[in-house]
Write a protein that holds these residues in place. Sequence first.
Motif, mmCIF file in Angstrom:
data_model
loop_
_atom_site.group_PDB
_atom_site.id
_atom_site.type_symbol
_atom_site.label_atom_id
_atom_site.label_comp_id
_atom_site.label_asym_id
_atom_site.label_seq_id
_atom_site.Cartn_x
_atom_site.Cartn_y
_atom_site.Cartn_z
ATOM 1 N N ALA A 242 0.541 -1.257 0.121
ATOM 2 C CA ALA A 242 0.552 0.021 -0.098
ATOM 3 C C ALA A 242 0.394 0.786 -0.242
ATOM 4 C CB ALA A 242 -0.896 -0.123 1.050
ATOM 5 N N LEU A 243 1.668 0.728 0.611
ATOM 6 C CA LEU A 243 2.504 2.611 0.690
ATOM 7 C C LEU A 243 3.108 2.655 -0.323
ATOM 8 C CD1 LEU A 243 4.175 4.705 2.270
ATOM 9 C CD2 LEU A 243 6.164 2.773 2.743
ATOM 10 N N ILE A 244 3.879 1.764 -1.410
ATOM 11 C CA ILE A 244 4.463 2.323 -2.704
ATOM 12 C C ILE A 244 3.222 2.496 -3.275
ATOM 13 C CG2 ILE A 244 5.414 0.720 -4.911
ATOM 14 C CD1 ILE A 244 6.805 -0.683 -2.624
ATOM 15 N N LEU A 245 2.383 1.032 -3.508
ATOM 16 C CA LEU A 245 1.241 2.706 -4.645
ATOM 17 C C LEU A 245 0.324 4.366 -3.882
ATOM 18 C CD1 LEU A 245 -0.879 -0.549 -4.448
ATOM 19 C CD2 LEU A 245 0.022 0.150 -6.346
ATOM 20 N N ALA A 246 1.096 4.550 -2.938
ATOM 21 C CA ALA A 246 0.129 5.521 -1.923
ATOM 22 C C ALA A 246 1.100 6.429 -2.823
ATOM 23 C CB ALA A 246 0.314 5.894 -0.684
ATOM 24 N N LEU A 247 2.329 6.289 -2.693
ATOM 25 C CA LEU A 247 3.865 6.753 -3.268
ATOM 26 C C LEU A 247 3.458 6.915 -4.416
ATOM 27 C CD1 LEU A 247 7.043 5.553 -0.882
ATOM 28 C CD2 LEU A 247 5.785 7.943 -1.108
ATOM 29 N N THR A 248 3.360 5.934 -5.173
ATOM 30 C CA THR A 248 3.517 6.348 -6.508
ATOM 31 C C THR A 248 2.457 6.733 -7.578
ATOM 32 O OG1 THR A 248 4.327 4.156 -6.539
ATOM 33 C CG2 THR A 248 2.911 5.084 -8.373
ATOM 34 N N ALA A 249 1.232 7.068 -6.564
ATOM 35 C CA ALA A 249 0.087 6.930 -7.563
ATOM 36 C C ALA A 249 -0.508 8.820 -6.746
ATOM 37 C CB ALA A 249 -1.691 7.012 -6.100
ATOM 38 N N GLY A 250 0.448 9.306 -5.823
ATOM 39 C CA GLY A 250 -0.188 10.640 -5.287
ATOM 40 C C GLY A 250 1.596 11.132 -6.188
ATOM 41 N N ALA A 251 2.582 10.823 -6.290
ATOM 42 C CA ALA A 251 2.847 11.147 -7.795
ATOM 43 C C ALA A 251 2.652 11.934 -9.092
ATOM 44 C CB ALA A 251 4.794 10.869 -7.879
ATOM 45 N N SER A 252 2.094 10.875 -9.438
ATOM 46 C CA SER A 252 0.886 11.245 -10.315
ATOM 47 C C SER A 252 0.193 12.445 -10.173
ATOM 48 C CB SER A 252 0.039 10.039 -10.916
ATOM 49 O OG SER A 252 0.954 8.957 -11.118
ATOM 50 N N VAL A 253 -0.609 12.193 -9.279
ATOM 51 C CA VAL A 253 -1.858 13.577 -9.052
ATOM 52 C C VAL A 253 -0.960 14.564 -8.891
ATOM 53 C CG1 VAL A 253 -3.330 14.327 -6.856
ATOM 54 C CG2 VAL A 253 -3.393 12.065 -7.709
ATOM 55 N N GLY A 254 0.598 15.001 -8.056
ATOM 56 C CA GLY A 254 1.193 16.046 -8.040
ATOM 57 C C GLY A 254 1.596 16.992 -9.119
ATOM 58 N N LEU A 255 1.857 15.557 -9.911
ATOM 59 C CA LEU A 255 2.197 15.868 -11.078
ATOM 60 C C LEU A 255 0.879 16.197 -11.734
ATOM 61 C CD1 LEU A 255 4.778 15.587 -13.118
ATOM 62 C CD2 LEU A 255 3.985 13.326 -14.092
ATOM 63 N N ALA A 256 0.209 15.876 -11.967
ATOM 64 C CA ALA A 256 -1.005 16.841 -13.335
ATOM 65 C C ALA A 256 -1.420 18.125 -12.404
ATOM 66 C CB ALA A 256 -1.763 15.965 -13.175
ATOM 67 N N LEU A 257 -1.686 18.157 -10.824
ATOM 68 C CA LEU A 257 -1.786 19.544 -10.452
ATOM 69 C C LEU A 257 -0.880 20.987 -10.770
ATOM 70 C CD1 LEU A 257 -3.191 18.432 -7.111
ATOM 71 C CD2 LEU A 257 -4.398 19.737 -8.583
ATOM 72 N N VAL B 231 -9.312 10.385 -6.525
ATOM 73 C CA VAL B 231 -10.380 9.623 -6.086
ATOM 74 C C VAL B 231 -10.272 8.121 -6.944
ATOM 75 C CG1 VAL B 231 -12.927 9.348 -6.582
ATOM 76 C CG2 VAL B 231 -11.504 11.335 -5.538
ATOM 77 N N PRO B 232 -9.909 8.057 -7.957
ATOM 78 C CA PRO B 232 -9.964 6.014 -8.041
ATOM 79 C C PRO B 232 -8.770 5.273 -7.608
ATOM 80 C CG PRO B 232 -9.346 7.825 -10.299
ATOM 81 C CD PRO B 232 -10.342 8.236 -9.093
ATOM 82 N N ALA B 233 -7.913 6.565 -7.336
ATOM 83 C CA ALA B 233 -6.558 5.452 -6.918
ATOM 84 C C ALA B 233 -7.378 5.233 -5.738
ATOM 85 C CB ALA B 233 -5.226 6.705 -7.191
ATOM 86 N N LEU B 234 -7.721 5.650 -4.279
ATOM 87 C CA LEU B 234 -7.925 5.846 -3.731
ATOM 88 C C LEU B 234 -8.502 4.006 -3.278
ATOM 89 C CD1 LEU B 234 -7.711 8.775 -2.497
ATOM 90 C CD2 LEU B 234 -6.283 7.453 -1.384
ATOM 91 N N VAL B 235 -9.718 4.415 -3.862
ATOM 92 C CA VAL B 235 -10.986 3.524 -4.301
ATOM 93 C C VAL B 235 -10.663 1.852 -4.964
ATOM 94 C CG1 VAL B 235 -13.357 2.480 -5.556
ATOM 95 C CG2 VAL B 235 -12.725 4.644 -4.323
ATOM 96 N N TYR B 236 -9.508 2.172 -6.361
ATOM 97 C CA TYR B 236 -9.178 1.166 -7.010
ATOM 98 C C TYR B 236 -7.812 -0.030 -6.040
ATOM 99 C CZ TYR B 236 -14.126 2.486 -8.841
ATOM 100 O OH TYR B 236 -15.071 2.352 -10.009
ATOM 101 N N LEU B 237 -7.132 1.229 -6.266
ATOM 102 C CA LEU B 237 -5.723 0.561 -5.714
ATOM 103 C C LEU B 237 -5.346 0.602 -4.241
ATOM 104 C CD1 LEU B 237 -3.739 2.955 -7.542
ATOM 105 C CD2 LEU B 237 -4.063 1.117 -8.039
ATOM 106 N N LEU B 238 -5.903 1.214 -3.747
ATOM 107 C CA LEU B 238 -5.477 1.188 -1.846
ATOM 108 C C LEU B 238 -6.851 1.248 -1.743
ATOM 109 C CD1 LEU B 238 -4.202 4.962 -2.215
ATOM 110 C CD2 LEU B 238 -3.102 2.297 -1.465
ATOM 111 N N GLY B 239 -8.347 0.396 -1.532
ATOM 112 C CA GLY B 239 -9.475 -0.356 -1.087
ATOM 113 C C GLY B 239 -10.702 0.970 -0.360
ATOM 114 N N PHE B 240 -10.191 1.763 -0.592
ATOM 115 C CA PHE B 240 -10.902 2.823 0.031
ATOM 116 C C PHE B 240 -12.782 3.236 -0.533
ATOM 117 C CE2 PHE B 240 -7.172 4.231 1.493
ATOM 118 C CZ PHE B 240 -6.775 5.559 2.622
ATOM 119 N N THR B 241 -13.748 3.055 -0.032
ATOM 120 C CA THR B 241 -14.801 3.717 -0.022
ATOM 121 C C THR B 241 -14.645 4.389 -0.626
ATOM 122 O OG1 THR B 241 -15.838 4.743 1.697
ATOM 123 C CG2 THR B 241 -15.171 2.317 1.540
ATOM 124 N N PRO B 242 -15.584 4.701 -1.706
ATOM 125 C CA PRO B 242 -16.229 6.182 -2.814
ATOM 126 C C PRO B 242 -16.585 7.309 -1.676
ATOM 127 C CG PRO B 242 -17.358 4.574 -3.372
ATOM 128 C CD PRO B 242 -17.463 4.378 -1.984
#
Length: 255
Positions: free
Chosen positions: A3-18, A30-41
């Motif tokens: 989960a840590l590696i997924l969070a770091l990778t997804a976070g970098a993508s989000v920051g790059l876009a912003l 939102v989709p990264a948190l739901v589908y990669l990290l198991g959060f509810t919507p």
Amino acid sequence: MSALILALTAGASVGLALGALGGGGGVLAVPALVYLLGFTPAAATTASLLIVAATSLTALYAHARAGHVRWKTGTAFAAAGLLPAALAGAAAAHLPRALLTCSFAAVAAFAAVKMLRPAVPAVPAVPAGSGAGAVRPGAAAGAGAGLGALTGLLGVGGGFLAVPALVTVLGFEVPAAVGTSLLVVSANSLASLATRSGAAVSVDWAVVGPFTASAVLGAWDGRRLAARVSGPRLQRVFAVVLLAVAAFMLGDAVT
């Protein structure tokens, strides 16, 4: 993958876009948190607002230093969205999961189409420092209110729609639209979070913390990327990603 590696990778993508586009972080978060990290919507939208608020404030500082933020118009644009963002944020917790997912997918697809078919500015571009804050305040207020409601409801900053609105409605150049949109994104995200203070207690900080830190660092890289690659090219690449995300989420919601 942890989960840590997924969070770091997804976070970098989000920051790059912003950092590069002035928006799009929430649409990826939102989709990264739901589908990669198991959060509810519902949990994902709250976490996304935390991530987007922190990241957009960081990116805003960098763009402000470069002189790409129109503070007067941006403040009016953001102020119009504060109440809608707060009200929609309070309502989002009571909506069905499938409805939130379908709504999110529809918004992502709409944004992608807009990016693939950039519109011509409706009014002449206004150079920085020439009183852009006085340009069509009614149009700015209407667009700002709509973006605020979108932020509160779906947990996205709204920058991916704010940039086209600032270009087409107010005639901003793309660099100024990107920088100013970050002001709008920051304000809307914070307003929506104010109505979700209780929900923030249940956020999984072991995931959201690294995600946010990686996004903040990615925003600086995004700012440098924007200076090297043309805005239209960046938008086309991001639009293709958005279409893929929208199709996946819609398929998941209806199956």
